[in-house]
Design an enzyme around this catalytic site. Structure first.
Site, PDB file in Angstrom:
ATOM      1  N   ARG A  52       0.731  -1.145   0.052  1.00 33.49           N
ATOM      2  CA  ARG A  52      -0.040   0.066  -0.055  1.00 33.49           C
ATOM      3  C   ARG A  52       0.910   1.535   0.223  1.00 33.49           C
ATOM      4  O   ARG A  52       0.626   2.072  -0.919  1.00 33.49           O
ATOM      5  CB  ARG A  52      -1.028   0.015   1.339  1.00 33.49           C
ATOM      6  CG  ARG A  52      -1.936  -0.853   1.186  1.00 33.49           C
ATOM      7  CD  ARG A  52      -2.561  -1.364   2.437  1.00 33.49           C
ATOM      8  NE  ARG A  52      -1.674  -2.288   3.151  1.00 33.49           N
ATOM      9  CZ  ARG A  52      -1.421  -3.474   2.690  1.00 33.49           C
ATOM     10  NH1 ARG A  52      -2.494  -4.185   1.756  1.00 33.49           N
ATOM     11  NH2 ARG A  52      -0.544  -4.258   3.091  1.00 33.49           N
ATOM     12  N   THR A  53       1.881   1.309   0.748  1.00 33.64           N
ATOM     13  CA  THR A  53       2.596   2.530   1.038  1.00 33.64           C
ATOM     14  C   THR A  53       3.227   2.748  -0.292  1.00 33.64           C
ATOM     15  O   THR A  53       3.245   4.025  -0.684  1.00 33.64           O
ATOM     16  CB  THR A  53       3.453   2.397   2.185  1.00 33.64           C
ATOM     17  OG1 THR A  53       2.826   2.174   3.356  1.00 33.64           O
ATOM     18  CG2 THR A  53       4.207   3.821   2.346  1.00 33.64           C
ATOM     19  N   LYS A  82      26.493  -3.917  -0.129  1.00 31.11           N
ATOM     20  CA  LYS A  82      28.004  -3.621  -0.269  1.00 31.11           C
ATOM     21  C   LYS A  82      28.413  -3.091   1.199  1.00 31.11           C
ATOM     22  O   LYS A  82      29.561  -2.839   1.233  1.00 31.11           O
ATOM     23  CB  LYS A  82      28.591  -3.151  -1.336  1.00 31.11           C
ATOM     24  CG  LYS A  82      27.938  -3.742  -2.630  1.00 31.11           C
ATOM     25  CD  LYS A  82      28.386  -3.026  -3.769  1.00 31.11           C
ATOM     26  CE  LYS A  82      27.794  -3.797  -4.975  1.00 31.11           C
ATOM     27  NZ  LYS A  82      28.362  -2.874  -6.476  1.00 31.11           N
ATOM     28  N   ARG A 103      11.311   3.600   3.051  1.00 28.64           N
ATOM     29  CA  ARG A 103      10.836   2.841   4.090  1.00 28.64           C
ATOM     30  C   ARG A 103      12.417   1.996   4.536  1.00 28.64           C
ATOM     31  O   ARG A 103      13.021   1.545   3.520  1.00 28.64           O
ATOM     32  CB  ARG A 103      10.194   1.738   3.690  1.00 28.64           C
ATOM     33  CG  ARG A 103       9.831   0.637   4.622  1.00 28.64           C
ATOM     34  CD  ARG A 103       8.547  -0.022   4.588  1.00 28.64           C
ATOM     35  NE  ARG A 103       7.369   0.705   4.904  1.00 28.64           N
ATOM     36  CZ  ARG A 103       6.046   0.334   4.940  1.00 28.64           C
ATOM     37  NH1 ARG A 103       5.927  -1.030   4.844  1.00 28.64           N
ATOM     38  NH2 ARG A 103       5.081   1.117   5.169  1.00 28.64           N
ATOM     39  N   HIS A 131       5.676   5.865  11.513  1.00 28.33           N
ATOM     40  CA  HIS A 131       5.193   5.841   9.897  1.00 28.33           C
ATOM     41  C   HIS A 131       4.150   6.884  10.064  1.00 28.33           C
ATOM     42  O   HIS A 131       3.018   6.985   9.821  1.00 28.33           O
ATOM     43  CB  HIS A 131       4.337   4.587   9.915  1.00 28.33           C
ATOM     44  CG  HIS A 131       3.994   4.277   8.532  1.00 28.33           C
ATOM     45  ND1 HIS A 131       4.210   5.153   7.361  1.00 28.33           N
ATOM     46  CD2 HIS A 131       3.609   2.985   7.850  1.00 28.33           C
ATOM     47  CE1 HIS A 131       3.624   4.376   6.322  1.00 28.33           C
ATOM     48  NE2 HIS A 131       3.353   3.271   6.579  1.00 28.33           N
TER      49      HIS A 131
END
Length: 306
Positions: A52-53, A82, A103, A131
């Site tokens: 969704r986000t 890395k 995120r 969030h």
């Protein structure tokens, strides 16, 4: 540089303004808003899974005429594998785009690195921290469904310890007048002490419920959450999620005007038999995320957030 990193950057006035802008973009003809981000490029960097986000942010940019470059599963499929630092990622990607939506699995690393970004950064979920855009769309949903953001009794169920959506939502509700909370959660997954202290300082009335039934009784809004098993630090935190689930039998307890919200995905916390009920607002809530994020990106890239 204005970055969207926490809900504490917003107050009731700013949130209301953002909601009104989301409503405008929602009802406007597509042809009338397609130029708003013309020529803008946004990077979406997702180090943790998202549906969704990520998709709503990318759809928001496209619907306003902008373009997106995306890194999904960036923890494994980027130079972070890395050992590249997030600060360096921001320096590099920020040279290519006008804004970054990210995120990340570490709230602390994101907080430290954000200062190195040469363009605005939007926190799209950081570990067990916050969030913020989810909380913004949550209160947008409450406003659309209930018609107000004050004088609310809110029941919050599930994982209060690791649930970043809960952390952001409670901080945002603390800005609203006359809010009371009823919390029902596994004992090992209680609200972090710092957030509990913030609720007390803000004068939010907090009650601990002893059952789903007690939590739902008299609630205007029910905020159900998923048990964040992937963030458990020990086996002692494991719990029977079914004890905190909302079943169809519980609907008789819930007032007719109340609404059930869930940031999704759900994995058993809400019986699908509840879905047809008008009080089940979680799919409308997910749709609202598109328009709220359209409003946020639009204002952010136009320099209207400060």
């Amino acid at each position: 540089m204005f970055h969207v990193s926490t809900v504490q950057q917003f107050d009731l006035e700013k949130t209301t303004h953002l909601i009104k802008h989301a409503e405008y973009l929602r009802t406007a003809k597509r042809a009338d808003i397609l130029h708003r981000l013309s020529g803008s490029l946004v990077a979406t960097l997702f180090y943790e899974p998202s549906t969704r986000t990520r998709l709503s942010f990318e759809a928001a940019v496209y619907r306003l005429g902008g373009q997106v470059i995306s890194a999904e599963n960036a923890r494994e499929n980027s130079s972070s594998k890395k050992g590249e630092s997030l600060a360096d990622v921001f320096r590099i990607v920020g040279a290519y785009v006008d804004a970054i939506v990210i995120r990340h699995h570490s709230a602390e690393e994101l907080e430290e690195a954000i200062a190195y970004a040469p363009v605005p950064v939007v926190n799209a979920g950081a570990g067990s921290g916050e969030h913020p855009t989810q909380a913004l769309l949550d209160v947008y949903t409450i406003w659309r469904e209930i018609g107000r953001l004050e004088n609310l009794s809110v029941a919050v169920l599930g994982d209060l310890k690791y649930g970043r959506t809960v952390h952001s939502l409670l901080r945002m509700l603390a800005m609203m007048p006359n809010i009371s909370l009823k919390l029902y959660y596994p004992q090992s997954l209680s609200l972090p002490p710092d957030i509990a202290a913030e609720m007390e300082r803000a004068g939010v009335r907090v009650e601990q419920a002893e059952s789903v039934e007690q939590a739902l009784c008299g609630a205007d809004v029910v905020y159900q959450t998923r048990i964040q098993a992937e963030r458990f630090e020990s086996v002692d935190e494991a719990c029977a999620a079914s004890d905190y689930a909302i079943q169809a039998k519980h609907l008789s307890i819930l007032p007719n005007h109340a609404r059930i919200l869930h940031p999704l995905p759900r994995v058993g916390e809400i019986d699908p038999a509840i879905d047809p009920d008008a009080r089940a607002a979680y799919f409308r809530q997910a749709e609202n995320g598109l328009y709220l994020r359209m409003a946020l990106i639009d204002q952010l890239l136009k320099g209207e957030l400060s």
